[in-house]
Design an enzyme around this catalytic site. Sequence first.
Site, PDB file in Angstrom:
ATOM      1  N   ASN A   1       4.800   7.027 -12.817  1.00  0.00           N
ATOM      2  CA  ASN A   1       5.336   7.851 -13.489  1.00  0.00           C
ATOM      3  C   ASN A   1       6.988   7.745 -14.293  1.00  0.00           C
ATOM      4  O   ASN A   1       7.505   7.068 -13.355  1.00  0.00           O
ATOM      5  CB  ASN A   1       5.580   9.512 -11.983  1.00  0.00           C
ATOM      6  CG  ASN A   1       3.983   9.659 -11.672  1.00  0.00           C
ATOM      7  OD1 ASN A   1       3.631  10.398 -12.542  1.00  0.00           O
ATOM      8  ND2 ASN A   1       3.617   9.525 -10.762  1.00  0.00           N
TER       9      ASN A   1
ATOM     10  N   GLU B   1       8.896  10.192  -7.469  1.00  0.00           N
ATOM     11  CA  GLU B   1      10.215  10.279  -6.638  1.00  0.00           C
ATOM     12  C   GLU B   1      11.316   9.431  -5.881  1.00  0.00           C
ATOM     13  O   GLU B   1      12.521   9.884  -5.451  1.00  0.00           O
ATOM     14  CB  GLU B   1       9.313  10.429  -5.399  1.00  0.00           C
ATOM     15  CG  GLU B   1       7.599  12.164  -5.465  1.00  0.00           C
ATOM     16  CD  GLU B   1       6.911  11.837  -4.036  1.00  0.00           C
ATOM     17  OE1 GLU B   1       7.140  11.046  -3.474  1.00  0.00           O
ATOM     18  OE2 GLU B   1       6.323  13.090  -3.769  1.00  0.00           O
TER      19      GLU B   1
ATOM     20  N   HIS C   1       7.877   1.850 -10.330  1.00  0.00           N
ATOM     21  CA  HIS C   1       6.617   1.379  -9.123  1.00  0.00           C
ATOM     22  C   HIS C   1       5.001   1.197 -10.845  1.00  0.00           C
ATOM     23  O   HIS C   1       5.166   2.616 -10.860  1.00  0.00           O
ATOM     24  CB  HIS C   1       6.286   1.679  -8.154  1.00  0.00           C
ATOM     25  CG  HIS C   1       6.632   2.892  -8.204  1.00  0.00           C
ATOM     26  ND1 HIS C   1       8.273   3.737  -8.457  1.00  0.00           N
ATOM     27  CD2 HIS C   1       6.050   4.795  -8.446  1.00  0.00           C
ATOM     28  CE1 HIS C   1       8.334   5.364  -8.126  1.00  0.00           C
ATOM     29  NE2 HIS C   1       6.227   5.030  -7.896  1.00  0.00           N
TER      30      HIS C   1
ATOM     31  N   ARG D   1       0.758  -1.144   0.157  1.00  0.00           N
ATOM     32  CA  ARG D   1      -0.309  -0.371  -0.017  1.00  0.00           C
ATOM     33  C   ARG D   1       0.749   0.981   0.179  1.00  0.00           C
ATOM     34  O   ARG D   1       1.798   1.797   0.504  1.00  0.00           O
ATOM     35  CB  ARG D   1      -0.931  -0.084   1.093  1.00  0.00           C
ATOM     36  CG  ARG D   1      -2.093  -0.919   1.436  1.00  0.00           C
ATOM     37  CD  ARG D   1      -2.988  -0.814   1.754  1.00  0.00           C
ATOM     38  NE  ARG D   1      -4.091  -2.156   1.776  1.00  0.00           N
ATOM     39  CZ  ARG D   1      -4.492  -2.492   1.121  1.00  0.00           C
ATOM     40  NH1 ARG D   1      -5.070  -1.798  -0.390  1.00  0.00           N
ATOM     41  NH2 ARG D   1      -4.991  -4.247   1.313  1.00  0.00           N
ATOM     42  N   ASP D   2       0.636   2.378  -0.731  1.00  0.00           N
ATOM     43  CA  ASP D   2       1.273   3.846  -0.823  1.00  0.00           C
ATOM     44  C   ASP D   2       0.542   3.979   0.878  1.00  0.00           C
ATOM     45  O   ASP D   2      -0.156   4.623   1.019  1.00  0.00           O
ATOM     46  CB  ASP D   2       0.318   4.849  -1.800  1.00  0.00           C
ATOM     47  CG  ASP D   2       1.728   5.168  -2.318  1.00  0.00           C
ATOM     48  OD1 ASP D   2       2.098   5.826  -3.806  1.00  0.00           O
ATOM     49  OD2 ASP D   2       1.497   6.627  -1.114  1.00  0.00           O
TER      50      ASP D   2
HETATM   51  P1  AMP Z   1       6.407   8.696  -7.619  1.00  0.00           P
HETATM   52  O1  AMP Z   1       5.851  10.086  -6.951  1.00  0.00           O
HETATM   53  O2  AMP Z   1       5.559   7.724  -8.903  1.00  0.00           O
HETATM   54  O3  AMP Z   1       7.471   7.757  -7.704  1.00  0.00           O
HETATM   55  O4  AMP Z   1       5.466   8.137  -6.662  1.00  0.00           O
HETATM   56  C1  AMP Z   1       6.569   7.620  -5.216  1.00  0.00           C
HETATM   57  C2  AMP Z   1       5.043   7.189  -4.111  1.00  0.00           C
HETATM   58  O5  AMP Z   1       6.213   6.121  -3.476  1.00  0.00           O
HETATM   59  C3  AMP Z   1       4.322   7.617  -3.825  1.00  0.00           C
HETATM   60  O6  AMP Z   1       2.974   8.184  -3.923  1.00  0.00           O
HETATM   61  C4  AMP Z   1       4.906   8.045  -2.347  1.00  0.00           C
HETATM   62  O7  AMP Z   1       3.761   8.044  -1.363  1.00  0.00           O
HETATM   63  C5  AMP Z   1       4.869   6.374  -1.942  1.00  0.00           C
HETATM   64  N1  AMP Z   1       6.028   6.133  -0.645  1.00  0.00           N
HETATM   65  C6  AMP Z   1       6.993   6.499  -0.483  1.00  0.00           C
HETATM   66  N2  AMP Z   1       7.766   6.187   0.687  1.00  0.00           N
HETATM   67  C7  AMP Z   1       6.469   4.688   1.240  1.00  0.00           C
HETATM   68  C8  AMP Z   1       7.252   3.989   2.052  1.00  0.00           C
HETATM   69  N3  AMP Z   1       7.529   3.913   2.558  1.00  0.00           N
HETATM   70  N4  AMP Z   1       5.842   2.661   1.367  1.00  0.00           N
HETATM   71  C9  AMP Z   1       5.105   3.231   0.926  1.00  0.00           C
HETATM   72  N5  AMP Z   1       5.216   3.925  -0.137  1.00  0.00           N
HETATM   73  C10 AMP Z   1       5.417   4.737   0.265  1.00  0.00           C
END
Ligand code: AMP
Length: 117
Positions: free
Chosen positions: A89, A97, A102, A31-32
């Site tokens: 992304n 990020e 993913h 889960r995000d």
């Molecule tokens: P992106 O912006 O496509 O790189 O998405 C990165 C996603 O990772 C974001 O939606 C964050 O909320 C999620 N995220 C960051 N750290 C964690 C974590 N420790 N566990 C789960 N999701 C995370």
Amino acid sequence: MADAACLFCRIVAGEISATVVHETERTLAFRDIGPKAPVHVLVIPKEHHENVGALAAGDPGLAAEVLRVAAEVAVAEGVDKSGYRVLFNTGPDSGQEVLHVHAHVLGGRPLGALVGG
Ligand code: AMP
């Protein structure tokens, strides 16, 4: 190859906890931490690939497995009939990020426009 500085490699290694909802030998779904919809699951290959293009070029079979798992997660989360979005992304303009590919699996409500302002 695992990247010790990579957040998602550290989740795969068990160094950082996550709420895992699905696992195969080569993929992990969890889960995000900041959900943008009632269902927001991330599907990753356990191997480090920076983005979906690198994964598809480097290991097309694994890219296909990530997509198959995304569909299985949608079924398990009960959004396969109501509809869901699978999103990768890639790079700065997308807001990526975490530089470990993913698939975002999003659903559970009408998701609105594909691209925000
Ligand atoms: P992106 O912006 O496509 O790189 O998405 C990165 C996603 O990772 C974001 O939606 C964050 O909320 C999620 N995220 C960051 N750290 C964690 C974590 N420790 N566990 C789960 N999701 C995370």
